[in-house]
Design an enzyme around this catalytic site. Sequence first.
Site, PDB file in Angstrom:
ATOM      1  N   ILE A   1      32.738  13.998  20.235  1.00 22.30           N
ATOM      2  CA  ILE A   1      32.339  15.388  20.399  1.00 22.30           C
ATOM      3  C   ILE A   1      31.240  15.679  19.389  1.00 22.30           C
ATOM      4  O   ILE A   1      31.410  15.432  18.191  1.00 22.30           O
ATOM      5  CB  ILE A   1      33.520  16.347  20.196  1.00 22.30           C
ATOM      6  CG1 ILE A   1      34.588  16.117  21.269  1.00 22.30           C
ATOM      7  CG2 ILE A   1      33.059  17.799  20.206  1.00 22.30           C
ATOM      8  CD1 ILE A   1      35.834  16.967  21.095  1.00 22.30           C
ATOM      9  N   CYS A   2      30.100  16.159  19.881  1.00 25.51           N
ATOM     10  CA  CYS A   2      28.969  16.510  19.037  1.00 25.51           C
ATOM     11  C   CYS A   2      28.500  15.269  18.247  1.00 25.51           C
ATOM     12  O   CYS A   2      28.361  14.193  18.817  1.00 25.51           O
ATOM     13  CB  CYS A   2      29.353  17.674  18.129  1.00 25.51           C
ATOM     14  SG  CYS A   2      27.975  18.500  17.309  1.00 25.51           S
ATOM     15  N   THR A   3      28.292  15.385  16.941  1.00 26.85           N
ATOM     16  CA  THR A   3      27.765  14.262  16.161  1.00 26.85           C
ATOM     17  C   THR A   3      28.826  13.218  15.833  1.00 26.85           C
ATOM     18  O   THR A   3      28.548  12.266  15.102  1.00 26.85           O
ATOM     19  CB  THR A   3      27.123  14.769  14.848  1.00 26.85           C
ATOM     20  OG1 THR A   3      28.049  15.609  14.162  1.00 26.85           O
ATOM     21  CG2 THR A   3      25.849  15.547  15.152  1.00 26.85           C
TER      22      THR A   3
END
Length: 345
Positions: free
Chosen positions: A130-132
Amino acid sequence: MAPEQSTASGLGTSPVFRLPGRHRVAVFALDGVIPFELGIPLRIFGAAENPDDRSPLYEVVTCSLRPGAVRTDADFPIVVENGLAALAEADTVIVPASHELGPVYDEGRLTAPLAEAFAAIRPGTRCVSICTGSFLLAAAGLLDGRPATTHWSSADHFQRLFPRIQVDPDVLYVDDGDVLTSAGVAAGIDLCLHIVRRDFGTAVANNVARRTVVPPHREGGQAQYVRRPLPEPQLASTERARAWALDRLDQPLSLRAMAERESMSVRTFTRRFREEVGLSPGQWLIQQRIEHARQLLESTDLSVDQVARQAGFGTAASMRQHLQAVLGVSPTAYRRTFQTAAAHA
Protein backbone atom coordinates in the site's frame (compact mmCIF):
# COMPACT_ATOMS: atom_id res chain seq x y z
CA MET A 1 -13.50 -26.42 16.38
CA ALA A 2 -10.41 -25.19 18.19
CA PRO A 3 -8.05 -22.90 16.29
CA GLU A 4 -4.95 -24.47 14.82
CA GLN A 5 -1.72 -23.38 16.49
CA SER A 6 1.62 -23.19 14.75
CA THR A 7 5.01 -21.77 15.54
CA ALA A 8 8.08 -21.02 13.47
CA SER A 9 11.43 -21.43 15.16
CA GLY A 10 13.40 -18.21 15.36
CA LEU A 11 10.58 -16.14 13.88
CA GLY A 12 9.11 -14.67 17.05
CA THR A 13 8.18 -15.65 20.55
CA SER A 14 4.39 -15.62 20.19
CA PRO A 15 2.45 -18.60 18.84
CA VAL A 16 0.27 -17.94 15.82
CA PHE A 17 -3.34 -19.10 15.96
CA ARG A 18 -5.07 -19.91 12.70
CA LEU A 19 -8.79 -20.41 12.16
CA PRO A 20 -9.33 -23.26 9.66
CA GLY A 21 -10.84 -22.43 6.28
CA ARG A 22 -10.15 -18.70 6.33
CA HIS A 23 -7.71 -16.87 4.08
CA ARG A 24 -5.04 -15.52 6.40
CA VAL A 25 -3.78 -11.97 5.85
CA ALA A 26 -0.68 -10.71 7.69
CA VAL A 27 -0.20 -6.93 7.80
CA PHE A 28 3.48 -6.08 8.31
CA ALA A 29 3.81 -2.96 10.52
CA LEU A 30 7.21 -1.29 10.77
CA ASP A 31 8.38 1.70 12.81
CA GLY A 32 7.01 4.86 11.23
CA VAL A 33 3.92 3.08 9.88
CA ILE A 34 1.06 5.33 8.83
CA PRO A 35 -2.03 4.37 10.88
CA PHE A 36 -4.48 5.02 8.06
CA GLU A 37 -2.76 2.60 5.68
CA LEU A 38 -2.24 0.11 8.51
CA GLY A 39 -5.97 0.02 9.21
CA ILE A 40 -7.15 -0.47 5.62
CA PRO A 41 -6.67 -4.26 5.35
CA LEU A 42 -8.47 -5.04 8.61
CA ARG A 43 -11.35 -2.73 7.72
CA ILE A 44 -11.83 -4.12 4.19
CA PHE A 45 -11.02 -7.80 4.67
CA GLY A 46 -12.69 -7.81 8.07
CA ALA A 47 -15.96 -6.79 6.43
CA ALA A 48 -15.92 -9.65 3.89
CA GLU A 49 -18.53 -12.24 4.84
CA ASN A 50 -19.87 -15.48 3.44
CA PRO A 51 -23.28 -14.44 2.04
CA ASP A 52 -24.88 -17.68 3.26
CA ASP A 53 -24.01 -17.63 6.96
CA ARG A 54 -22.19 -14.26 7.36
CA SER A 55 -19.06 -15.97 8.63
CA PRO A 56 -15.77 -14.08 8.05
CA LEU A 57 -13.89 -15.00 4.90
CA TYR A 58 -10.53 -13.63 6.04
CA GLU A 59 -8.51 -13.71 9.21
CA VAL A 60 -6.34 -10.59 9.56
CA VAL A 61 -3.38 -10.35 11.92
CA THR A 62 -0.88 -7.54 12.42
CA CYS A 63 2.78 -8.39 12.89
CA SER A 64 6.15 -6.69 13.10
CA LEU A 65 9.83 -7.55 13.29
CA ARG A 66 9.22 -8.51 16.91
CA PRO A 67 6.24 -8.36 19.27
CA GLY A 68 5.92 -5.11 21.18
CA ALA A 69 5.55 -1.38 20.65
CA VAL A 70 5.80 0.00 17.10
CA ARG A 71 6.21 3.71 16.40
CA THR A 72 3.78 5.35 14.01
CA ASP A 73 4.02 8.66 12.15
CA ALA A 74 1.29 9.97 14.47
CA ASP A 75 1.57 11.03 18.11
CA PHE A 76 0.85 7.54 19.41
CA PRO A 77 2.50 4.10 19.15
CA ILE A 78 0.75 0.78 18.60
CA VAL A 79 1.36 -2.52 20.36
CA VAL A 80 1.76 -5.50 18.02
CA GLU A 81 1.46 -8.96 19.53
CA ASN A 82 2.82 -11.00 16.60
CA GLY A 83 6.35 -11.37 15.32
CA LEU A 84 7.65 -12.87 12.10
CA ALA A 85 5.88 -16.19 12.67
CA ALA A 86 2.75 -14.51 11.30
CA LEU A 87 4.51 -13.90 7.98
CA ALA A 88 5.39 -17.57 7.72
CA GLU A 89 1.74 -18.54 8.22
CA ALA A 90 0.16 -16.01 5.88
CA ASP A 91 -1.63 -16.63 2.60
CA THR A 92 -1.33 -12.91 1.81
CA VAL A 93 1.23 -10.45 3.23
CA ILE A 94 0.41 -6.74 3.08
CA VAL A 95 3.07 -4.05 3.55
CA PRO A 96 1.60 -0.58 4.32
CA ALA A 97 3.63 2.61 3.99
CA SER A 98 6.13 3.66 6.64
CA HIS A 99 8.01 6.94 7.08
CA GLU A 100 11.09 5.21 8.52
CA LEU A 101 12.25 2.97 5.68
CA GLY A 102 15.83 4.33 5.81
CA PRO A 103 18.14 2.38 3.45
CA VAL A 104 15.14 0.88 1.67
CA TYR A 105 13.89 4.27 0.47
CA ASP A 106 17.30 5.92 0.09
CA GLU A 107 19.39 3.08 -1.37
CA GLY A 108 16.93 0.39 -2.42
CA ARG A 109 18.30 -2.28 -0.10
CA LEU A 110 16.90 -4.26 2.81
CA THR A 111 18.42 -4.14 6.26
CA ALA A 112 19.35 -7.50 7.80
CA PRO A 113 16.18 -7.66 9.95
CA LEU A 114 14.00 -6.91 6.93
CA ALA A 115 15.82 -9.51 4.84
CA GLU A 116 15.09 -12.04 7.59
CA ALA A 117 11.45 -11.02 7.55
CA PHE A 118 11.05 -11.54 3.80
CA ALA A 119 12.91 -14.83 4.03
CA ALA A 120 10.21 -15.99 6.45
CA ILE A 121 7.48 -15.60 3.83
CA ARG A 122 6.58 -18.93 2.24
CA PRO A 123 7.05 -19.33 -1.54
CA GLY A 124 3.76 -18.73 -3.34
CA THR A 125 2.45 -16.29 -0.73
CA ARG A 126 0.64 -13.32 -2.28
CA CYS A 127 2.45 -10.06 -1.47
CA VAL A 128 0.74 -6.67 -1.52
CA SER A 129 1.94 -3.12 -0.90
CA ILE A 130 0.00 0.00 0.00
CA CYS A 131 1.45 3.34 -1.10
CA THR A 132 5.27 3.47 -0.62
CA GLY A 133 5.25 0.00 0.92
CA SER A 134 6.13 -0.87 -2.68
CA PHE A 135 9.72 0.14 -1.92
CA LEU A 136 9.98 -2.83 0.45
CA LEU A 137 8.67 -5.29 -2.14
CA ALA A 138 11.06 -3.83 -4.70
CA ALA A 139 14.07 -3.98 -2.37
CA ALA A 140 13.21 -7.62 -1.66
CA GLY A 141 13.42 -8.35 -5.40
CA LEU A 142 9.75 -9.23 -5.72
CA LEU A 143 9.07 -6.63 -8.42
CA ASP A 144 12.04 -7.17 -10.73
CA GLY A 145 10.89 -7.18 -14.34
CA ARG A 146 7.27 -6.68 -13.31
CA PRO A 147 4.73 -3.84 -13.53
CA ALA A 148 4.07 -1.88 -10.35
CA THR A 149 2.90 1.46 -9.01
CA THR A 150 3.41 3.64 -5.96
CA HIS A 151 2.40 7.09 -4.73
CA TRP A 152 2.66 9.52 -7.64
CA SER A 153 5.00 11.84 -5.69
CA SER A 154 7.51 8.99 -5.24
CA ALA A 155 7.14 7.39 -8.68
CA ASP A 156 10.18 9.06 -10.30
CA HIS A 157 12.42 8.20 -7.36
CA PHE A 158 11.03 4.66 -7.34
CA GLN A 159 11.86 4.23 -11.04
CA ARG A 160 15.39 5.60 -10.65
CA LEU A 161 16.06 3.38 -7.64
CA PHE A 162 14.63 0.26 -9.27
CA PRO A 163 15.15 0.59 -13.05
CA ARG A 164 14.11 -3.03 -13.71
CA ILE A 165 10.54 -2.36 -12.57
CA GLN A 166 7.90 -1.23 -15.07
CA VAL A 167 6.51 1.68 -13.06
CA ASP A 168 3.06 3.02 -13.96
CA PRO A 169 2.50 6.25 -12.00
CA ASP A 170 -1.02 6.87 -13.33
CA VAL A 171 -3.03 3.89 -12.09
CA LEU A 172 -4.64 3.26 -8.69
CA TYR A 173 -3.21 -0.25 -8.43
CA VAL A 174 -1.44 -2.97 -10.39
CA ASP A 175 -2.41 -6.65 -10.16
CA ASP A 176 0.41 -8.86 -11.40
CA GLY A 177 -0.95 -12.11 -10.03
CA ASP A 178 0.92 -13.01 -6.87
CA VAL A 179 2.31 -9.48 -6.35
CA LEU A 180 0.04 -6.42 -6.21
CA THR A 181 0.90 -2.77 -5.60
CA SER A 182 -1.30 0.25 -4.95
CA ALA A 183 -0.82 3.96 -5.41
CA GLY A 184 -0.96 6.44 -2.57
CA VAL A 185 -2.98 6.20 0.63
CA ALA A 186 -6.68 5.60 -0.19
CA ALA A 187 -5.74 3.60 -3.30
CA GLY A 188 -5.02 0.86 -0.77
CA ILE A 189 -8.80 0.65 -0.29
CA ASP A 190 -9.28 0.21 -4.03
CA LEU A 191 -6.67 -2.55 -4.12
CA CYS A 192 -8.05 -4.42 -1.10
CA LEU A 193 -11.56 -4.29 -2.59
CA HIS A 194 -10.12 -5.62 -5.84
CA ILE A 195 -8.53 -8.51 -3.96
CA VAL A 196 -11.84 -9.36 -2.26
CA ARG A 197 -13.49 -9.30 -5.65
CA ARG A 198 -10.78 -11.51 -7.13
CA ASP A 199 -11.03 -13.97 -4.27
CA PHE A 200 -14.79 -14.15 -3.75
CA GLY A 201 -16.57 -12.29 -6.57
CA THR A 202 -18.38 -9.03 -7.18
CA ALA A 203 -21.30 -9.58 -4.80
CA VAL A 204 -19.04 -10.02 -1.76
CA ALA A 205 -16.82 -7.06 -2.74
CA ASN A 206 -19.82 -4.80 -3.35
CA ASN A 207 -21.22 -5.72 0.06
CA VAL A 208 -17.89 -4.77 1.65
CA ALA A 209 -17.97 -1.46 -0.21
CA ARG A 210 -21.48 -0.73 1.04
CA ARG A 211 -20.58 -1.60 4.62
CA THR A 212 -17.50 0.61 4.55
CA VAL A 213 -19.28 3.40 2.61
CA VAL A 214 -16.79 3.58 -0.26
CA PRO A 215 -17.32 3.18 -4.01
CA PRO A 216 -16.80 -0.42 -5.19
CA HIS A 217 -14.73 0.88 -8.07
CA ARG A 218 -13.23 4.34 -8.58
CA GLU A 219 -12.92 5.83 -12.04
CA GLY A 220 -9.59 6.75 -13.56
CA GLY A 221 -6.16 6.67 -11.98
CA GLN A 222 -4.10 8.77 -9.61
CA ALA A 223 -3.24 11.24 -12.38
CA GLN A 224 -6.47 13.02 -11.51
CA TYR A 225 -5.13 13.79 -8.02
CA VAL A 226 -1.89 15.42 -9.16
CA ARG A 227 -2.06 19.20 -8.76
CA ARG A 228 -2.11 21.05 -12.10
CA PRO A 229 -2.61 24.71 -12.99
CA LEU A 230 -6.22 25.25 -14.04
CA PRO A 231 -6.60 26.85 -17.46
CA GLU A 232 -9.76 28.71 -16.39
CA PRO A 233 -10.98 30.07 -13.04
CA GLN A 234 -13.99 27.73 -13.02
CA LEU A 235 -14.46 24.46 -14.86
CA ALA A 236 -17.85 22.99 -15.55
CA SER A 237 -18.17 19.38 -14.48
CA THR A 238 -18.61 16.44 -16.85
CA GLU A 239 -20.46 14.51 -14.16
CA ARG A 240 -23.88 14.74 -15.82
CA ALA A 241 -22.52 13.33 -19.07
CA ARG A 242 -20.92 10.42 -17.23
CA ALA A 243 -24.13 9.62 -15.37
CA TRP A 244 -26.06 9.84 -18.64
CA ALA A 245 -23.60 7.49 -20.35
CA LEU A 246 -23.66 4.95 -17.50
CA ASP A 247 -27.42 4.60 -17.95
CA ARG A 248 -26.91 3.85 -21.68
CA LEU A 249 -23.88 1.58 -21.87
CA ASP A 250 -25.80 -0.82 -24.10
CA GLN A 251 -26.25 1.92 -26.73
CA PRO A 252 -23.81 3.56 -29.16
CA LEU A 253 -22.39 6.61 -27.38
CA SER A 254 -20.60 9.29 -29.35
CA LEU A 255 -18.22 11.87 -27.96
CA ARG A 256 -20.38 14.60 -29.50
CA ALA A 257 -23.51 13.31 -27.73
CA MET A 258 -21.71 13.31 -24.37
CA ALA A 259 -20.37 16.83 -24.97
CA GLU A 260 -23.85 18.07 -25.83
CA ARG A 261 -25.11 16.90 -22.43
CA GLU A 262 -22.80 19.51 -20.89
CA SER A 263 -23.35 22.15 -23.62
CA MET A 264 -19.66 22.05 -24.50
CA SER A 265 -17.68 21.71 -27.68
CA VAL A 266 -16.10 18.31 -28.20
CA ARG A 267 -12.64 19.79 -27.69
CA THR A 268 -13.53 21.52 -24.41
CA PHE A 269 -15.42 18.50 -23.13
CA THR A 270 -12.52 16.14 -23.90
CA ARG A 271 -10.02 18.39 -22.12
CA ARG A 272 -12.19 18.85 -19.02
CA PHE A 273 -13.14 15.18 -18.92
CA ARG A 274 -9.48 14.19 -18.77
CA GLU A 275 -8.77 16.79 -16.08
CA GLU A 276 -11.56 15.40 -13.90
CA VAL A 277 -11.29 11.67 -14.53
CA GLY A 278 -7.69 11.11 -15.61
CA LEU A 279 -8.80 9.28 -18.76
CA SER A 280 -10.11 10.24 -22.18
CA PRO A 281 -13.87 9.78 -22.68
CA GLY A 282 -13.20 6.81 -24.95
CA GLN A 283 -10.91 5.11 -22.42
CA TRP A 284 -13.44 5.74 -19.65
CA LEU A 285 -16.29 4.26 -21.70
CA ILE A 286 -14.30 1.10 -22.41
CA GLN A 287 -13.44 0.81 -18.71
CA GLN A 288 -17.09 1.15 -17.69
CA ARG A 289 -18.21 -1.38 -20.30
CA ILE A 290 -15.61 -3.86 -19.11
CA GLU A 291 -16.77 -3.43 -15.51
CA HIS A 292 -20.41 -3.91 -16.55
CA ALA A 293 -19.49 -7.00 -18.55
CA ARG A 294 -17.64 -8.42 -15.56
CA GLN A 295 -20.67 -7.97 -13.33
CA LEU A 296 -22.95 -9.63 -15.88
CA LEU A 297 -20.55 -12.54 -16.40
CA GLU A 298 -20.31 -13.10 -12.66
CA SER A 299 -23.92 -12.62 -11.62
CA THR A 300 -26.08 -13.77 -14.57
CA ASP A 301 -26.47 -16.73 -16.92
CA LEU A 302 -26.71 -14.53 -20.00
CA SER A 303 -24.82 -15.85 -23.01
CA VAL A 304 -21.55 -14.19 -23.96
CA ASP A 305 -23.28 -12.62 -26.96
CA GLN A 306 -26.01 -11.18 -24.72
CA VAL A 307 -23.46 -9.83 -22.23
CA ALA A 308 -21.54 -8.20 -25.09
CA ARG A 309 -24.68 -6.44 -26.31
CA GLN A 310 -25.80 -5.28 -22.87
CA ALA A 311 -22.31 -3.99 -22.03
CA GLY A 312 -22.19 -2.03 -25.28
CA PHE A 313 -19.49 -3.99 -27.10
CA GLY A 314 -21.90 -5.07 -29.80
CA THR A 315 -20.28 -8.42 -30.55
CA ALA A 316 -18.74 -11.20 -28.49
CA ALA A 317 -15.54 -10.86 -30.52
CA SER A 318 -15.19 -7.19 -29.57
CA MET A 319 -15.81 -7.91 -25.89
CA ARG A 320 -13.39 -10.83 -25.96
CA GLN A 321 -10.69 -8.58 -27.42
CA HIS A 322 -11.15 -5.92 -24.74
CA LEU A 323 -11.30 -8.36 -21.82
CA GLN A 324 -8.23 -10.17 -23.08
CA ALA A 325 -6.34 -6.88 -23.35
CA VAL A 326 -7.29 -5.65 -19.86
CA LEU A 327 -7.76 -8.84 -17.82
CA GLY A 328 -5.72 -11.35 -19.80
CA VAL A 329 -8.59 -13.87 -19.98
CA SER A 330 -11.53 -14.66 -22.24
CA PRO A 331 -15.13 -13.96 -21.11
CA THR A 332 -15.76 -17.68 -20.68
CA ALA A 333 -12.64 -18.18 -18.55
CA TYR A 334 -13.49 -15.11 -16.47
CA ARG A 335 -17.03 -16.36 -15.84
CA ARG A 336 -15.80 -19.82 -14.89
CA THR A 337 -13.34 -18.37 -12.36
CA PHE A 338 -15.63 -15.85 -10.68
CA GLN A 339 -18.87 -17.78 -10.72
CA THR A 340 -16.95 -20.62 -9.06
CA ALA A 341 -15.56 -18.17 -6.48
CA ALA A 342 -19.03 -16.80 -5.76
CA ALA A 343 -20.47 -20.30 -5.44
CA HIS A 344 -17.85 -21.18 -2.82
CA ALA A 345 -18.07 -17.85 -0.98
